[in-house]
Write a protein that holds these residues in place. Structure first.
Motif, short mmCIF file in Angstrom:
data_model
loop_
_atom_site.label_atom_id
_atom_site.label_comp_id
_atom_site.label_asym_id
_atom_site.label_seq_id
_atom_site.Cartn_x
_atom_site.Cartn_y
_atom_site.Cartn_z
N ARG A 289 -31.21 -83.97 -22.59
CA ARG A 289 -30.49 -82.73 -22.38
C ARG A 289 -30.35 -82.04 -23.75
N PRO A 290 -30.92 -80.83 -23.93
CA PRO A 290 -30.78 -80.13 -25.22
C PRO A 290 -29.32 -79.78 -25.49
N THR A 291 -28.90 -79.97 -26.74
CA THR A 291 -27.53 -79.62 -27.13
C THR A 291 -27.51 -78.48 -28.13
N THR A 292 -28.54 -78.38 -28.96
CA THR A 292 -28.71 -77.27 -29.90
C THR A 292 -30.20 -76.94 -29.90
N PRO A 293 -30.62 -75.87 -30.57
CA PRO A 293 -32.05 -75.55 -30.61
C PRO A 293 -32.93 -76.66 -31.18
N THR A 294 -32.35 -77.60 -31.92
CA THR A 294 -33.16 -78.66 -32.53
C THR A 294 -32.67 -80.07 -32.20
N SER A 295 -31.77 -80.21 -31.22
CA SER A 295 -31.19 -81.53 -30.93
C SER A 295 -31.22 -81.83 -29.43
N LEU A 296 -31.37 -83.12 -29.13
CA LEU A 296 -31.34 -83.60 -27.76
C LEU A 296 -30.29 -84.69 -27.63
N ARG A 297 -29.68 -84.78 -26.45
CA ARG A 297 -28.80 -85.90 -26.13
C ARG A 297 -29.54 -86.72 -25.07
N LEU A 298 -29.54 -88.04 -25.21
CA LEU A 298 -30.31 -88.90 -24.32
C LEU A 298 -29.41 -89.66 -23.35
N TYR A 299 -29.94 -89.87 -22.13
CA TYR A 299 -29.20 -90.53 -21.05
C TYR A 299 -30.11 -91.55 -20.36
N SER A 300 -29.50 -92.44 -19.62
CA SER A 300 -30.26 -93.47 -18.92
C SER A 300 -30.72 -93.03 -17.53
#
Length: 231
Positions: free
Chosen positions: A27-38
Motif C-alpha cells: 500500500r503506497p504511503t508517500t510518492p516514494t514509500s510502500l507499507r507491506l502487509y501479509s
C-alpha cells in the motif's frame, strides 16, 4: 532478493530475515514509500502493517507481479485515478487505449502504446509525465482532459480479450530487473597465487540504464562509467 537482508520485527527476541520469494501486499504511503502487509485485505484496510528493522533491507528487490493498472477516471486536476495502484514515483509504464474510450490532451487522443512516467500523488492517484526526470522533479505533467468514471465504463459488447478501459501497463519488477554491469577477472598462478593478469570490463545496463544510488555505494561504479560502456 538482492541487497542487504530485510529483517522483520516479531513478537520474539531479535529480528528474522525475510526469505527470498516471500509474498507481500503493498500500500503506497508517500510518492516514494510502500507499507507491506501479509494479506490483500489488510493492505486495502490499512491494518496490521508489517514492521521491519530500521536500516535493514538496503537494496532489497521487490517485484510486483501485477502488470495492468486500469484507469477509473481523470480528475479536474488532470490526474488519473487508479485505486491502490502500488506504483512509486518514476515508474515507467505503457499507456494503452481501451475499447470504452481513450485519454485525451486538449481533445487529442494520447497515442496508444506511448511511454509515460508516473508520479504517485496518493495510493489512488497518479500524475503522468513524459520523462522520469520530470516525474521525480514534479514538473511538466501531462495535462489530461477530465474524464468521469462513468465515461470509462466498458461497453456490454466489449471483447473480453481486449482491455476495456484505458490502462497503464507496467513490466513486473521493471525497476528491479537484475543486470550485469561489470566483469572483473583476476588470473592467479595456481602454485604461488601470484596475480598473473587482470581483466575488467563494464557493461551498460539496458533494462534500467540509471544506476540506483545503492549500486554506486556498493561497487563504486559511477553512472558516467556505465554510460560509456558497451551494452
Amino acid at each position: 532478493c538482492g541487497g542487504r537482508p530485510l529483517l522483520a520485527e516479531g513478537s520474539g527476541a531479535g529480528a528474522a530475515a525475510v526469505g527470498e520469494g516471500q509474498e507481500f501486499f503493498a500500500r503506497p504511503t508517500t510518492p516514494t514509500s510502500l507499507r507491506l502487509y501479509s494479506s490483500a485485505q489488510n493492505a486495502e484496510n490499512d491494518m496490521g502493517a508489517l514492521v521491519f528493522k530500521q536500516g535493514s533491507g538496503t537494496g532489497t528487490l521487490l517485484q510486483d507481479q501485477s502488470t495492468i493498472r486500469k484507469v477509473h477516471q481523470v480528475s479536474p486536476s488532470h490526474q488519473v485515478v487508479i485505486p491502490n495502484h502500488r506504483l512509486c514515483t518514476g515508474t515507467h509504464a505503457k499507456y494503452h487505449e481501451g475499447s470504452s474510450g481513450a485519454l485525451t490532451v486538449l481533445g487529442r487522443k494520447l497515442q496508444s502504446g506511448s511511454s509515460v512516467f508516473v508520479r504517485s500523488v496518493d495510493s489512488c492517484t497518479l500524475q503522468l509525465h513524459s520523462s522520469k526526470q520530470d516525474s521525480e522533479a514534479n514538473v511538466n505533467p501531462i495535462a489530461l482532459d477530465e474524464v468521469s468514471e462513468l465515461a470509462l465504463q466498458p461497453l456490454p459488447s466489449s471483447s473480453s480479450t481486449a482491455m476495456a478501459s484505458p490502462s497503464l501497463v507496467v513490466k513486473p519488477g521493471i525497476h528491479w530487473t537484475p543486470e550485469i554491469i561489470e566483469f572483473p577477472c583476476v588470473l592467479l598462478h595456481a602454485g604461488t597465487l601470484e596475480v598473473m593478469a587482470e581483466f575488467r570490463r563494464l557493461v551498460r545496463p539496458t533494462e534500467n540504464p540509471v544506476l540506483p544510488a545503492f549500486t554506486t555505494e556498493l561497487t563504486s561504479i559511477r553512472q558516467e562509467e556505465v554510460d560509456e560502456a558497451e551494452p
